[in-house]
Write an enzyme that holds these catalytic residues in place. Structure first.
Site, short mmCIF file in Angstrom:
data_model
loop_
_atom_site.label_atom_id
_atom_site.label_comp_id
_atom_site.label_asym_id
_atom_site.label_seq_id
_atom_site.Cartn_x
_atom_site.Cartn_y
_atom_site.Cartn_z
N HIS A 204 48.20 21.62 46.17
CA HIS A 204 47.35 21.38 47.34
C HIS A 204 45.88 21.48 46.96
O HIS A 204 45.47 22.44 46.31
CB HIS A 204 47.61 22.44 48.42
CG HIS A 204 48.97 22.33 49.05
ND1 HIS A 204 49.33 23.05 50.16
CD2 HIS A 204 50.04 21.57 48.72
CE1 HIS A 204 50.57 22.72 50.49
NE2 HIS A 204 51.02 21.85 49.63
N TYR B 269 46.03 26.63 59.28
CA TYR B 269 45.76 27.93 59.91
C TYR B 269 45.22 27.63 61.30
O TYR B 269 44.20 26.95 61.41
CB TYR B 269 44.71 28.72 59.12
CG TYR B 269 45.21 29.26 57.79
CD1 TYR B 269 45.28 28.44 56.67
CD2 TYR B 269 45.58 30.58 57.67
CE1 TYR B 269 45.73 28.94 55.46
CE2 TYR B 269 46.03 31.10 56.46
CZ TYR B 269 46.11 30.27 55.36
OH TYR B 269 46.55 30.77 54.16
N PRO C 291 48.99 39.25 54.74
CA PRO C 291 49.30 38.00 54.05
C PRO C 291 48.37 36.82 54.35
O PRO C 291 48.48 35.78 53.70
CB PRO C 291 50.73 37.68 54.52
CG PRO C 291 50.92 38.47 55.76
CD PRO C 291 50.04 39.65 55.68
N LYS D 9 47.21 36.71 48.98
CA LYS D 9 46.76 37.31 47.72
C LYS D 9 47.75 38.27 47.06
O LYS D 9 47.61 38.58 45.87
CB LYS D 9 45.46 38.11 48.00
CG LYS D 9 44.26 37.24 48.26
CD LYS D 9 43.71 36.66 46.97
CE LYS D 9 42.74 35.55 47.20
NZ LYS D 9 43.23 34.21 46.89
N TYR E 236 39.81 31.86 48.25
CA TYR E 236 41.19 31.43 48.51
C TYR E 236 41.84 30.92 47.22
O TYR E 236 42.98 31.27 46.90
CB TYR E 236 41.20 30.34 49.58
CG TYR E 236 42.56 30.08 50.18
CD1 TYR E 236 43.02 30.85 51.25
CD2 TYR E 236 43.38 29.08 49.69
CE1 TYR E 236 44.26 30.64 51.80
CE2 TYR E 236 44.64 28.85 50.24
CZ TYR E 236 45.07 29.63 51.30
OH TYR E 236 46.31 29.41 51.84
C1 LIG Z 1 55.99 37.64 54.91
C2 LIG Z 1 55.18 37.77 53.63
C3 LIG Z 1 54.42 36.70 53.20
C4 LIG Z 1 53.66 36.80 52.03
N1 LIG Z 1 52.93 35.73 51.62
C5 LIG Z 1 52.22 35.80 50.46
C6 LIG Z 1 51.55 34.66 49.92
O1 LIG Z 1 51.57 33.56 50.49
N2 LIG Z 1 50.88 34.79 48.73
C7 LIG Z 1 50.87 36.00 48.07
O2 LIG Z 1 50.26 36.07 47.00
N3 LIG Z 1 51.53 37.09 48.53
C8 LIG Z 1 52.21 37.03 49.70
N4 LIG Z 1 52.94 38.12 50.13
C9 LIG Z 1 52.94 39.36 49.35
C10 LIG Z 1 53.91 39.32 48.16
O3 LIG Z 1 55.20 38.98 48.60
C11 LIG Z 1 53.91 40.69 47.45
O4 LIG Z 1 52.58 41.06 47.19
C12 LIG Z 1 54.71 40.66 46.15
O5 LIG Z 1 56.09 40.67 46.44
C13 LIG Z 1 54.38 41.85 45.26
O6 LIG Z 1 55.24 41.89 44.15
P1 LIG Z 1 55.66 43.26 43.49
O7 LIG Z 1 56.53 42.93 42.35
O8 LIG Z 1 54.47 44.11 43.29
O9 LIG Z 1 56.50 44.02 44.64
P2 LIG Z 1 57.91 43.64 45.25
O10 LIG Z 1 58.07 42.17 45.37
O11 LIG Z 1 58.03 44.45 46.50
O12 LIG Z 1 58.94 44.14 44.17
C14 LIG Z 1 59.23 45.51 43.98
C15 LIG Z 1 60.65 45.63 43.48
O13 LIG Z 1 60.95 47.00 43.23
C16 LIG Z 1 62.23 47.29 43.73
N5 LIG Z 1 62.32 48.74 43.98
C17 LIG Z 1 61.84 49.45 45.03
N6 LIG Z 1 62.11 50.74 44.90
C18 LIG Z 1 62.79 50.87 43.74
C19 LIG Z 1 63.34 51.97 43.04
N7 LIG Z 1 63.29 53.21 43.55
N8 LIG Z 1 63.97 51.75 41.86
C20 LIG Z 1 64.04 50.49 41.35
N9 LIG Z 1 63.54 49.41 41.97
C21 LIG Z 1 62.91 49.60 43.14
C22 LIG Z 1 62.35 46.43 44.98
O14 LIG Z 1 63.70 46.20 45.37
C23 LIG Z 1 61.67 45.15 44.51
O15 LIG Z 1 62.56 44.25 43.91
C24 LIG Z 1 53.69 38.03 51.30
C25 LIG Z 1 54.47 39.11 51.73
C26 LIG Z 1 55.22 39.00 52.89
C27 LIG Z 1 56.06 40.18 53.33
#
Ligand SMILES: Cc1cc2nc3c(=O)[nH]c(=O)nc-3n(C[C@H](O)[C@H](O)[C@H](O)COP(=O)(O)OP(=O)(O)OC[C@H]3O[C@@H](n4cnc5c(N)ncnc54)[C@H](O)[C@@H]3O)c2cc1C
Length: 394
Positions: A75, A203, A295, A299, A387
Protein backbone atom coordinates in the site's frame (compact mmCIF):
# COMPACT_ATOMS: atom_id res chain seq x y z
CA UNK A 1 14.60 -33.17 36.10
CA UNK A 2 15.59 -32.96 32.43
CA UNK A 3 18.57 -30.57 32.10
CA UNK A 4 19.26 -28.59 28.92
CA UNK A 5 21.76 -25.94 27.99
CA UNK A 6 21.70 -23.15 25.41
CA UNK A 7 23.16 -19.73 24.74
CA UNK A 8 19.85 -17.84 24.65
CA UNK A 9 16.67 -19.18 26.25
CA UNK A 10 13.64 -17.56 24.61
CA UNK A 11 10.27 -17.50 26.40
CA UNK A 12 7.38 -17.07 23.94
CA UNK A 13 6.93 -18.05 20.28
CA UNK A 14 5.08 -14.96 19.08
CA UNK A 15 6.65 -12.76 16.39
CA UNK A 16 9.32 -11.45 18.81
CA UNK A 17 10.53 -14.82 20.11
CA UNK A 18 10.46 -16.55 16.71
CA UNK A 19 12.23 -13.70 14.91
CA UNK A 20 14.87 -13.49 17.62
CA UNK A 21 15.51 -17.23 17.33
CA UNK A 22 15.81 -16.83 13.56
CA UNK A 23 18.25 -13.89 13.70
CA UNK A 24 20.36 -15.64 16.33
CA UNK A 25 20.46 -18.76 14.17
CA UNK A 26 21.74 -16.67 11.23
CA UNK A 27 24.48 -15.37 13.53
CA UNK A 28 25.39 -18.95 14.51
CA UNK A 29 23.99 -18.59 18.04
CA UNK A 30 22.12 -21.41 19.69
CA UNK A 31 18.70 -20.87 21.31
CA UNK A 32 15.77 -22.83 22.73
CA UNK A 33 12.30 -21.33 22.28
CA UNK A 34 9.51 -22.40 24.63
CA UNK A 35 5.82 -21.55 24.19
CA UNK A 36 2.92 -22.38 26.47
CA UNK A 37 0.29 -22.57 23.71
CA UNK A 38 -0.19 -25.19 20.98
CA UNK A 39 1.40 -24.61 17.56
CA UNK A 40 -2.00 -24.37 15.80
CA UNK A 41 -3.24 -21.78 18.27
CA UNK A 42 -0.16 -19.62 17.75
CA UNK A 43 -0.45 -19.85 13.96
CA UNK A 44 -4.16 -19.10 13.87
CA UNK A 45 -4.19 -16.16 16.32
CA UNK A 46 -5.37 -13.19 14.22
CA UNK A 47 -3.87 -9.89 15.31
CA UNK A 48 -1.66 -7.38 13.54
CA UNK A 49 -1.49 -6.97 9.80
CA UNK A 50 0.21 -3.70 8.90
CA UNK A 51 3.96 -4.04 8.42
CA UNK A 52 6.34 -1.09 8.18
CA UNK A 53 8.85 -1.00 5.34
CA UNK A 54 11.56 -1.69 7.94
CA UNK A 55 9.87 -4.89 9.11
CA UNK A 56 9.40 -6.08 5.52
CA UNK A 57 13.06 -5.32 4.74
CA UNK A 58 14.16 -7.27 7.83
CA UNK A 59 12.03 -10.28 6.87
CA UNK A 60 13.36 -10.17 3.30
CA UNK A 61 17.00 -9.67 4.24
CA UNK A 62 16.87 -12.51 6.76
CA UNK A 63 15.46 -14.91 4.15
CA UNK A 64 11.87 -15.33 5.41
CA UNK A 65 10.14 -12.88 3.07
CA UNK A 66 9.50 -14.92 -0.06
CA UNK A 67 5.82 -15.70 0.62
CA UNK A 68 5.31 -12.14 1.85
CA UNK A 69 6.65 -10.88 -1.48
CA UNK A 70 4.14 -13.07 -3.32
CA UNK A 71 1.09 -12.67 -1.10
CA UNK A 72 1.60 -9.36 0.76
CA UNK A 73 -0.54 -6.38 -0.24
CA UNK A 74 1.63 -3.33 -0.85
CA UNK A 75 0.00 0.00 0.00
CA UNK A 76 1.25 3.45 -0.91
CA UNK A 77 -1.26 5.35 1.22
CA UNK A 78 -4.18 5.39 3.62
CA UNK A 79 -7.54 7.16 3.65
CA UNK A 80 -8.88 9.28 6.48
CA UNK A 81 -12.65 9.71 6.29
CA UNK A 82 -13.78 12.73 8.31
CA UNK A 83 -17.56 12.70 8.69
CA UNK A 84 -18.01 11.30 5.18
CA UNK A 85 -15.28 13.34 3.53
CA UNK A 86 -12.68 10.72 2.50
CA UNK A 87 -9.17 12.04 1.85
CA UNK A 88 -6.06 10.11 0.89
CA UNK A 89 -2.64 10.50 2.45
CA UNK A 90 -0.05 9.44 -0.09
CA UNK A 91 2.56 7.89 2.20
CA UNK A 92 4.85 6.77 -0.63
CA UNK A 93 4.92 10.20 -2.28
CA UNK A 94 5.53 11.95 1.04
CA UNK A 95 8.17 9.59 2.48
CA UNK A 96 9.43 7.25 -0.26
CA UNK A 97 8.32 4.32 1.90
CA UNK A 98 5.24 2.09 1.80
CA UNK A 99 3.42 -0.27 4.11
CA UNK A 100 2.54 -3.91 3.53
CA UNK A 101 -0.54 -5.75 4.70
CA UNK A 102 0.41 -9.34 5.57
CA UNK A 103 -1.20 -11.01 8.58
CA UNK A 104 0.81 -11.51 11.77
CA UNK A 105 -0.28 -15.15 11.69
CA UNK A 106 1.33 -15.48 8.24
CA UNK A 107 4.57 -13.98 9.58
CA UNK A 108 4.43 -16.46 12.47
CA UNK A 109 3.77 -19.34 10.06
CA UNK A 110 6.81 -18.39 7.95
CA UNK A 111 9.02 -18.06 11.03
CA UNK A 112 7.92 -21.43 12.43
CA UNK A 113 8.72 -23.04 9.06
CA UNK A 114 12.16 -21.38 9.07
CA UNK A 115 12.81 -22.54 12.62
CA UNK A 116 11.75 -26.10 11.85
CA UNK A 117 14.16 -26.24 8.92
CA UNK A 118 17.10 -25.42 11.23
CA UNK A 119 16.36 -28.31 13.60
CA UNK A 120 16.87 -25.98 16.55
CA UNK A 121 14.43 -26.57 19.45
CA UNK A 122 10.98 -24.92 19.48
CA UNK A 123 8.86 -26.46 22.24
CA UNK A 124 5.09 -25.92 22.29
CA UNK A 125 2.60 -26.60 25.10
CA UNK A 126 5.02 -26.20 27.97
CA UNK A 127 3.59 -25.31 31.41
CA UNK A 128 4.63 -23.84 34.79
CA UNK A 129 7.28 -21.61 33.20
CA UNK A 130 9.52 -19.69 35.60
CA UNK A 131 12.85 -17.84 35.33
CA UNK A 132 15.63 -17.93 37.93
CA UNK A 133 19.08 -16.55 38.84
CA UNK A 134 18.58 -13.59 36.51
CA UNK A 135 21.42 -11.61 38.04
CA UNK A 136 23.89 -14.46 37.71
CA UNK A 137 25.94 -15.43 34.64
CA UNK A 138 23.87 -18.60 34.24
CA UNK A 139 20.17 -17.68 34.41
CA UNK A 140 17.71 -20.58 34.18
CA UNK A 141 14.28 -21.29 32.76
CA UNK A 142 12.21 -24.03 34.40
CA UNK A 143 9.03 -25.55 33.02
CA UNK A 144 7.20 -28.81 32.66
CA UNK A 145 6.43 -30.65 29.46
CA UNK A 146 4.48 -33.92 29.29
CA UNK A 147 4.67 -34.06 33.10
CA UNK A 148 8.48 -33.90 33.02
CA UNK A 149 10.24 -31.08 34.88
CA UNK A 150 12.82 -29.37 32.69
CA UNK A 151 15.52 -26.77 33.29
CA UNK A 152 17.39 -24.78 30.64
CA UNK A 153 20.67 -23.25 31.70
CA UNK A 154 21.33 -20.16 29.56
CA UNK A 155 23.83 -17.36 29.06
CA UNK A 156 20.91 -14.99 28.44
CA UNK A 157 17.13 -15.12 28.68
CA UNK A 158 14.89 -13.25 26.24
CA UNK A 159 11.46 -12.45 27.67
CA UNK A 160 9.30 -12.47 24.52
CA UNK A 161 6.18 -13.73 26.28
CA UNK A 162 3.80 -10.87 25.53
CA UNK A 163 1.88 -8.58 27.84
CA UNK A 164 0.61 -11.31 30.19
CA UNK A 165 3.83 -13.35 30.34
CA UNK A 166 5.89 -14.28 33.37
CA UNK A 167 9.22 -12.64 32.45
CA UNK A 168 8.37 -9.02 33.20
CA UNK A 169 6.44 -10.16 36.29
CA UNK A 170 9.62 -11.88 37.59
CA UNK A 171 11.55 -8.61 37.83
CA UNK A 172 11.55 -7.20 41.37
CA UNK A 173 9.21 -4.19 41.34
CA UNK A 174 11.87 -1.85 42.72
CA UNK A 175 14.01 -2.49 39.61
CA UNK A 176 11.48 -1.41 36.98
CA UNK A 177 9.22 1.53 36.34
CA UNK A 178 5.88 1.11 34.59
CA UNK A 179 4.22 3.86 32.55
CA UNK A 180 0.61 3.17 31.64
CA UNK A 181 -2.45 4.79 30.15
CA UNK A 182 -5.81 3.02 29.77
CA UNK A 183 -8.21 4.38 27.14
CA UNK A 184 -11.95 4.66 27.78
CA UNK A 185 -12.80 2.59 24.69
CA UNK A 186 -11.95 -0.65 22.90
CA UNK A 187 -12.21 -2.10 19.39
CA UNK A 188 -14.78 -4.61 18.28
CA UNK A 189 -12.94 -6.37 15.44
CA UNK A 190 -14.29 -8.74 12.81
CA UNK A 191 -12.96 -10.82 9.95
CA UNK A 192 -15.36 -11.17 7.04
CA UNK A 193 -15.32 -13.27 3.90
CA UNK A 194 -15.69 -10.25 1.64
CA UNK A 195 -13.28 -8.94 -0.97
CA UNK A 196 -11.76 -5.60 0.15
CA UNK A 197 -13.58 -2.79 -1.69
CA UNK A 198 -10.71 -0.33 -1.15
CA UNK A 199 -7.10 -1.14 -2.06
CA UNK A 200 -5.97 0.83 1.04
CA UNK A 201 -7.01 1.19 4.69
CA UNK A 202 -9.79 3.64 5.60
CA UNK A 203 -9.69 5.28 9.04
CA UNK A 204 -13.12 6.78 9.63
CA UNK A 205 -14.29 9.35 12.17
CA UNK A 206 -18.07 9.50 12.67
CA UNK A 207 -20.49 11.03 15.20
CA UNK A 208 -21.13 7.50 16.53
CA UNK A 209 -17.46 6.66 16.92
CA UNK A 210 -14.37 5.51 15.05
CA UNK A 211 -14.33 2.68 12.50
CA UNK A 212 -11.46 1.13 10.54
CA UNK A 213 -11.59 -0.70 7.24
CA UNK A 214 -8.63 -3.01 6.66
CA UNK A 215 -7.98 -6.32 4.95
CA UNK A 216 -6.02 -9.57 5.26
CA UNK A 217 -6.13 -10.88 1.69
CA UNK A 218 -7.90 -10.40 -1.63
CA UNK A 219 -10.88 -12.28 -0.20
CA UNK A 220 -10.91 -11.27 3.48
CA UNK A 221 -11.80 -7.90 5.02
CA UNK A 222 -10.82 -6.89 8.56
CA UNK A 223 -12.97 -4.21 10.20
CA UNK A 224 -13.10 -2.53 13.59
CA UNK A 225 -15.60 -0.40 15.53
CA UNK A 226 -14.85 1.83 18.51
CA UNK A 227 -16.80 0.36 21.44
CA UNK A 228 -16.78 0.27 25.25
CA UNK A 229 -13.64 -1.41 26.65
CA UNK A 230 -15.83 -4.10 28.26
CA UNK A 231 -18.26 -4.42 25.33
CA UNK A 232 -20.05 -7.78 25.31
CA UNK A 233 -19.54 -8.98 21.75
CA UNK A 234 -22.23 -11.65 22.13
CA UNK A 235 -24.82 -8.86 22.29
CA UNK A 236 -23.99 -7.82 18.73
CA UNK A 237 -25.71 -9.73 15.94
CA UNK A 238 -23.86 -9.87 12.62
CA UNK A 239 -26.51 -7.61 11.07
CA UNK A 240 -26.04 -5.00 13.81
CA UNK A 241 -22.27 -5.04 13.27
CA UNK A 242 -22.66 -4.49 9.53
CA UNK A 243 -25.27 -1.72 10.04
CA UNK A 244 -22.92 0.09 12.39
CA UNK A 245 -19.92 -0.37 10.10
CA UNK A 246 -21.81 0.88 7.05
CA UNK A 247 -23.01 3.92 9.02
CA UNK A 248 -19.62 4.86 10.42
CA UNK A 249 -17.70 4.16 7.22
CA UNK A 250 -20.18 6.09 5.03
CA UNK A 251 -18.35 8.16 2.46
CA UNK A 252 -19.86 10.97 0.36
CA UNK A 253 -17.93 9.70 -2.69
CA UNK A 254 -20.07 6.54 -2.66
CA UNK A 255 -17.37 4.16 -1.39
CA UNK A 256 -18.48 1.46 1.08
CA UNK A 257 -17.16 -1.90 2.25
CA UNK A 258 -18.38 -5.15 0.72
CA UNK A 259 -20.55 -7.11 3.13
CA UNK A 260 -19.97 -10.84 3.67
CA UNK A 261 -20.21 -13.60 6.29
CA UNK A 262 -18.44 -12.74 9.56
CA UNK A 263 -15.99 -15.52 10.42
CA UNK A 264 -14.46 -14.12 13.64
CA UNK A 265 -15.28 -11.37 16.11
CA UNK A 266 -13.76 -10.13 19.36
CA UNK A 267 -13.17 -7.08 21.55
CA UNK A 268 -9.75 -5.64 22.37
CA UNK A 269 -9.13 -3.10 25.12
CA UNK A 270 -6.73 -0.24 24.37
CA UNK A 271 -3.78 0.78 26.44
CA UNK A 272 -0.34 2.33 26.27
CA UNK A 273 2.25 0.64 28.48
CA UNK A 274 6.03 0.90 28.82
CA UNK A 275 8.45 -0.93 31.11
CA UNK A 276 11.76 0.74 31.88
CA UNK A 277 14.41 -0.56 31.66
CA UNK A 278 13.81 -3.47 29.27
CA UNK A 279 16.44 -5.51 31.06
CA UNK A 280 17.06 -7.10 34.43
CA UNK A 281 20.45 -8.75 34.91
CA UNK A 282 20.83 -11.26 32.08
CA UNK A 283 17.17 -11.20 31.09
CA UNK A 284 16.10 -8.89 28.24
CA UNK A 285 12.47 -8.04 27.47
CA UNK A 286 11.32 -7.61 23.86
CA UNK A 287 8.01 -6.86 22.14
CA UNK A 288 4.72 -6.79 24.02
CA UNK A 289 6.45 -8.13 27.15
CA UNK A 290 8.03 -4.69 27.46
CA UNK A 291 5.53 -2.33 25.83
CA UNK A 292 2.00 -2.14 24.46
CA UNK A 293 0.59 0.45 22.08
CA UNK A 294 -3.05 0.98 21.14
CA UNK A 295 -3.46 -0.61 17.68
CA UNK A 296 -4.48 2.63 15.92
CA UNK A 297 -0.91 3.39 14.84
CA UNK A 298 -0.21 -0.25 13.77
CA UNK A 299 3.08 -0.28 15.65
CA UNK A 300 3.05 -3.26 18.06
CA UNK A 301 4.41 -5.99 15.80
CA UNK A 302 6.82 -3.56 14.17
CA UNK A 303 8.28 -2.51 17.52
CA UNK A 304 8.67 -6.17 18.48
CA UNK A 305 10.69 -6.76 15.29
CA UNK A 306 12.92 -3.73 15.91
CA UNK A 307 13.59 -4.86 19.51
CA UNK A 308 14.73 -8.33 18.51
CA UNK A 309 16.85 -7.01 15.67
CA UNK A 310 18.69 -4.90 18.26
CA UNK A 311 18.90 -7.72 20.77
CA UNK A 312 20.26 -10.20 18.23
CA UNK A 313 23.00 -7.74 17.25
CA UNK A 314 23.90 -7.08 20.87
CA UNK A 315 24.11 -10.80 21.69
CA UNK A 316 26.13 -11.49 18.51
CA UNK A 317 28.54 -8.70 19.39
CA UNK A 318 28.96 -10.19 22.88
CA UNK A 319 29.87 -13.63 21.48
CA UNK A 320 32.14 -12.19 18.77
CA UNK A 321 34.14 -9.79 20.91
CA UNK A 322 33.19 -10.45 24.53
CA UNK A 323 32.02 -6.85 24.61
CA UNK A 324 28.92 -5.89 26.66
CA UNK A 325 28.50 -2.46 25.14
CA UNK A 326 25.51 -3.15 22.87
CA UNK A 327 23.83 -5.24 25.56
CA UNK A 328 24.27 -2.37 27.99
CA UNK A 329 22.69 0.05 25.51
CA UNK A 330 19.88 -2.30 24.45
CA UNK A 331 17.18 -0.89 26.69
CA UNK A 332 18.01 2.77 26.12
CA UNK A 333 18.26 2.32 22.33
CA UNK A 334 14.96 0.42 22.11
CA UNK A 335 13.13 2.86 24.35
CA UNK A 336 13.86 5.81 22.06
CA UNK A 337 11.91 4.11 19.27
CA UNK A 338 9.30 2.78 21.71
CA UNK A 339 8.47 6.24 23.07
CA UNK A 340 8.27 7.73 19.59
CA UNK A 341 5.79 4.98 18.64
CA UNK A 342 3.92 5.54 21.91
CA UNK A 343 3.54 9.22 21.11
CA UNK A 344 2.35 8.50 17.56
CA UNK A 345 -0.08 5.75 18.65
CA UNK A 346 -1.52 7.94 21.42
CA UNK A 347 -1.90 10.83 18.97
CA UNK A 348 -3.63 8.73 16.27
CA UNK A 349 -5.91 7.20 18.90
CA UNK A 350 -6.87 10.56 20.43
CA UNK A 351 -7.35 12.20 17.04
CA UNK A 352 -9.49 9.46 15.49
CA UNK A 353 -11.74 8.33 18.35
CA UNK A 354 -14.73 10.36 19.39
CA UNK A 355 -14.00 12.08 22.69
CA UNK A 356 -16.64 11.05 25.22
CA UNK A 357 -16.01 14.00 27.51
CA UNK A 358 -19.46 15.47 26.89
CA UNK A 359 -17.80 18.83 26.19
CA UNK A 360 -18.59 20.16 22.66
CA UNK A 361 -15.27 22.04 22.71
CA UNK A 362 -13.42 18.72 22.43
CA UNK A 363 -15.43 17.69 19.35
CA UNK A 364 -14.83 20.98 17.55
CA UNK A 365 -11.13 20.94 18.41
CA UNK A 366 -10.86 17.36 17.08
CA UNK A 367 -12.50 18.40 13.81
CA UNK A 368 -10.04 21.30 13.43
CA UNK A 369 -7.14 18.91 13.94
CA UNK A 370 -8.50 16.43 11.38
CA UNK A 371 -9.00 19.24 8.87
CA UNK A 372 -5.38 20.27 9.37
CA UNK A 373 -3.97 16.74 9.15
CA UNK A 374 -5.86 15.95 5.94
CA UNK A 375 -5.11 19.26 4.19
CA UNK A 376 -1.65 20.45 5.20
CA UNK A 377 1.26 18.81 3.38
CA UNK A 378 3.47 19.34 6.45
CA UNK A 379 0.96 17.64 8.76
CA UNK A 380 0.38 14.79 6.30
CA UNK A 381 4.14 14.27 5.98
CA UNK A 382 4.49 14.00 9.74
CA UNK A 383 1.72 11.41 9.91
CA UNK A 384 3.11 9.51 6.91
CA UNK A 385 6.66 9.46 8.26
CA UNK A 386 5.54 7.98 11.57
CA UNK A 387 3.04 5.57 9.99
CA UNK A 388 5.53 4.18 7.46
CA UNK A 389 8.11 3.88 10.27
CA UNK A 390 11.69 4.97 10.77
CA UNK A 391 14.88 3.15 9.73
CA UNK A 392 15.54 0.23 12.06
CA UNK A 393 18.63 1.72 13.67
CA UNK A 394 16.85 4.95 14.70
C1 LIG B 1 -6.58 -6.60 17.59
C2 LIG B 1 -5.10 -6.27 17.44
C3 LIG B 1 -4.66 -5.63 16.29
C4 LIG B 1 -3.31 -5.31 16.14
N1 LIG B 1 -2.90 -4.69 14.99
C5 LIG B 1 -1.59 -4.42 14.81
C6 LIG B 1 -1.10 -3.90 13.57
O1 LIG B 1 -1.85 -3.66 12.62
N2 LIG B 1 0.25 -3.67 13.44
C7 LIG B 1 1.10 -3.96 14.48
O2 LIG B 1 2.31 -3.74 14.32
N3 LIG B 1 0.68 -4.48 15.65
C8 LIG B 1 -0.64 -4.74 15.85
N4 LIG B 1 -1.06 -5.35 17.01
C9 LIG B 1 -0.09 -5.68 18.07
C10 LIG B 1 0.67 -6.99 17.79
O3 LIG B 1 -0.24 -8.03 17.56
C11 LIG B 1 1.60 -7.30 18.98
O4 LIG B 1 2.36 -6.16 19.26
C12 LIG B 1 2.52 -8.49 18.68
O5 LIG B 1 1.78 -9.69 18.76
C13 LIG B 1 3.69 -8.55 19.65
O6 LIG B 1 4.43 -9.72 19.46
P1 LIG B 1 5.17 -10.42 20.67
O7 LIG B 1 5.86 -11.60 20.11
O8 LIG B 1 5.92 -9.42 21.45
O9 LIG B 1 3.99 -10.88 21.66
P2 LIG B 1 2.86 -11.98 21.44
O10 LIG B 1 2.41 -12.00 20.02
O11 LIG B 1 1.84 -11.73 22.49
O12 LIG B 1 3.61 -13.34 21.71
C14 LIG B 1 3.97 -13.76 23.01
C15 LIG B 1 3.97 -15.27 23.04
O13 LIG B 1 4.38 -15.71 24.33
C16 LIG B 1 3.55 -16.77 24.73
N5 LIG B 1 3.58 -16.86 26.20
C17 LIG B 1 2.92 -16.11 27.11
N6 LIG B 1 3.22 -16.48 28.35
C18 LIG B 1 4.08 -17.51 28.24
C19 LIG B 1 4.76 -18.33 29.18
N7 LIG B 1 4.56 -18.19 30.50
N8 LIG B 1 5.59 -19.30 28.72
C20 LIG B 1 5.78 -19.47 27.38
N9 LIG B 1 5.15 -18.72 26.45
C21 LIG B 1 4.33 -17.75 26.87
C22 LIG B 1 2.19 -16.42 24.15
O14 LIG B 1 1.32 -17.54 24.03
C23 LIG B 1 2.58 -15.85 22.81
O15 LIG B 1 2.66 -16.84 21.80
C24 LIG B 1 -2.40 -5.65 17.18
C25 LIG B 1 -2.85 -6.32 18.34
C26 LIG B 1 -4.18 -6.63 18.48
C27 LIG B 1 -4.63 -7.34 19.74
Amino acid sequence: MKAMRTQVGIVGAGPAGLMLGHLLHLAGIDSIIIEDRAQDYVIERVRAGVLEQTTVDLLNESGVGSRLQREGMFHDGIYINVFGNRRRIDIAALTGRRITVYGQNEVVKDLIAARSSTGRPLLFEVADVSVHDLESEQPKIRFTQDNTSCEIQCDFIAGCDGSHGICRASIPSNHIRIYERIYPFGWLGILADAAPSSPELVYSVHERGFALFSMRSNAVTRLYLQCAPDEDVSKWSDDQIWDELLTRLHSNDGWKPNVGPITQKGVTGMRSFVTEPMRYGRMFLAGDAAHIVPPTGAKGLNLAMADVWRLSRAVASYYQSGCDELLDHYSEDCLRRVWRAQQFSWWMTSMLHRPNTGNPFDSRRQLAELEYVTNSRAAMTSLAENYAGFPINE
